[in-house]
Design a protein around this motif. Sequence first.
Motif, short mmCIF file in Angstrom:
data_model
loop_
_atom_site.label_atom_id
_atom_site.label_comp_id
_atom_site.label_asym_id
_atom_site.label_seq_id
_atom_site.Cartn_x
_atom_site.Cartn_y
_atom_site.Cartn_z
N LEU A 138 -12.07 6.76 -0.26
CA LEU A 138 -11.53 5.61 -0.99
C LEU A 138 -11.09 4.53 0.00
O LEU A 138 -11.42 3.35 -0.15
CB LEU A 138 -10.35 6.07 -1.86
N ALA A 139 -10.34 4.94 1.03
CA ALA A 139 -9.83 3.98 2.02
C ALA A 139 -10.99 3.25 2.71
O ALA A 139 -10.92 2.04 2.95
CB ALA A 139 -8.96 4.69 3.04
N GLY A 140 -12.05 3.99 3.03
CA GLY A 140 -13.21 3.39 3.71
C GLY A 140 -13.86 2.32 2.85
O GLY A 140 -14.15 1.21 3.31
N GLN A 145 -14.16 -3.78 1.87
CA GLN A 145 -14.06 -4.93 0.96
C GLN A 145 -12.94 -5.89 1.35
O GLN A 145 -13.12 -7.10 1.31
CB GLN A 145 -13.82 -4.43 -0.48
N VAL A 146 -11.77 -5.36 1.71
CA VAL A 146 -10.62 -6.26 1.94
C VAL A 146 -10.48 -6.69 3.40
O VAL A 146 -9.81 -7.69 3.69
CB VAL A 146 -9.28 -5.66 1.43
N ASN A 147 -11.08 -5.95 4.32
CA ASN A 147 -11.04 -6.32 5.74
C ASN A 147 -12.47 -6.39 6.27
O ASN A 147 -12.83 -5.67 7.21
CB ASN A 147 -10.26 -5.27 6.56
N SER A 229 -3.69 -2.91 8.20
CA SER A 229 -3.34 -1.60 7.65
C SER A 229 -2.63 -1.77 6.29
O SER A 229 -2.95 -1.09 5.32
CB SER A 229 -2.46 -0.88 8.67
N VAL A 230 -1.68 -2.71 6.23
CA VAL A 230 -0.93 -2.93 4.99
C VAL A 230 -1.85 -3.45 3.88
O VAL A 230 -1.77 -3.00 2.74
CB VAL A 230 0.22 -3.94 5.25
N ARG A 231 -2.74 -4.38 4.23
CA ARG A 231 -3.66 -4.94 3.24
C ARG A 231 -4.51 -3.83 2.62
O ARG A 231 -4.75 -3.80 1.42
CB ARG A 231 -4.56 -5.97 3.93
N MET A 236 -5.54 -0.15 -1.99
CA MET A 236 -5.85 1.20 -2.48
C MET A 236 -5.02 1.56 -3.70
O MET A 236 -5.48 2.28 -4.59
CB MET A 236 -5.57 2.25 -1.38
N MET A 237 -3.80 1.06 -3.76
CA MET A 237 -2.88 1.44 -4.84
C MET A 237 -3.44 1.14 -6.22
O MET A 237 -3.38 1.96 -7.12
CB MET A 237 -1.53 0.70 -4.70
#
Length: 241
Positions: A138-140, A145-147, A229-231, A236-237
């Motif tokens: 999921l994180a990958g 997408q966001v970074n 990292s925060v983004r 993900m939330m």
Amino acid sequence: MEKAEGYKVKVIGIIGAMEEEVAMLKEKMTEVTVTEKAGMEFFHGQLKGHEAVVVRSGIGKVNAGICTQILADDFHVDAVINTGIAGSLKAEINIGDIVLSTDTMHHDMDAREFGYPAGQIPRMDTLAFPADEGLRKLAGEVCRQVNPEIGVWEGRVVSGDQFVADKAKKEAIISITGGSCTEMEGAAIGQAAYLNHIPYLVIRAISDKADDSAQMDYPTFEKQAILHSVRLVESMMGLLD
Ligand code: ADE
């Protein structure tokens, strides 16, 4: 963004070692209750519509282990994410990139005298603590997408109670662990999660190369790395079931 498939978690614990690593997440929370324990403030509420407990553990492995145990005992979290920064241990992993843990390992545990491989805790049944594959996938996906401008890597995150800023030390850690990045909490969180049977993932953005340039690079790139990292964690939330 499409809802990611099948990652179910009711309460998620999010640990950052330093205030800078969790401040932005805390600001975005709603319906917050703050509980203090062991010198740590646990922010329990909603983050992007998902139940979460966000906490600054403090720096180092003991703080991180205590923090994870409190998340398990007092908040009954179903998963733990550790967000933060790290020094790269691989030439291809650049400052600003993100490393997602396949597993975590202590680089400063040494009981070779008793026949254990470097890094292994005596009388434990594992050298490294496997991270959760579903959270990592999921994180990958979310990270790309966001970074989109940065590299996202999967690998071993290794931890010690040391800021690594020396080439010889870095080489020694690489030969012991085969790690992708080094920091000061991930393996303690991994160990506590392993012992409590809680899925976990370490997400680390690279702030330096853990060599002689680290002292200069760390303050320069710390903020940018934290932002990546925060983004990712925030995005993900919204995608957890
Ligand atoms: N966190 C960020 N960079 C680090 C390094 N070089 N060593 C340990 N922890 C770190």
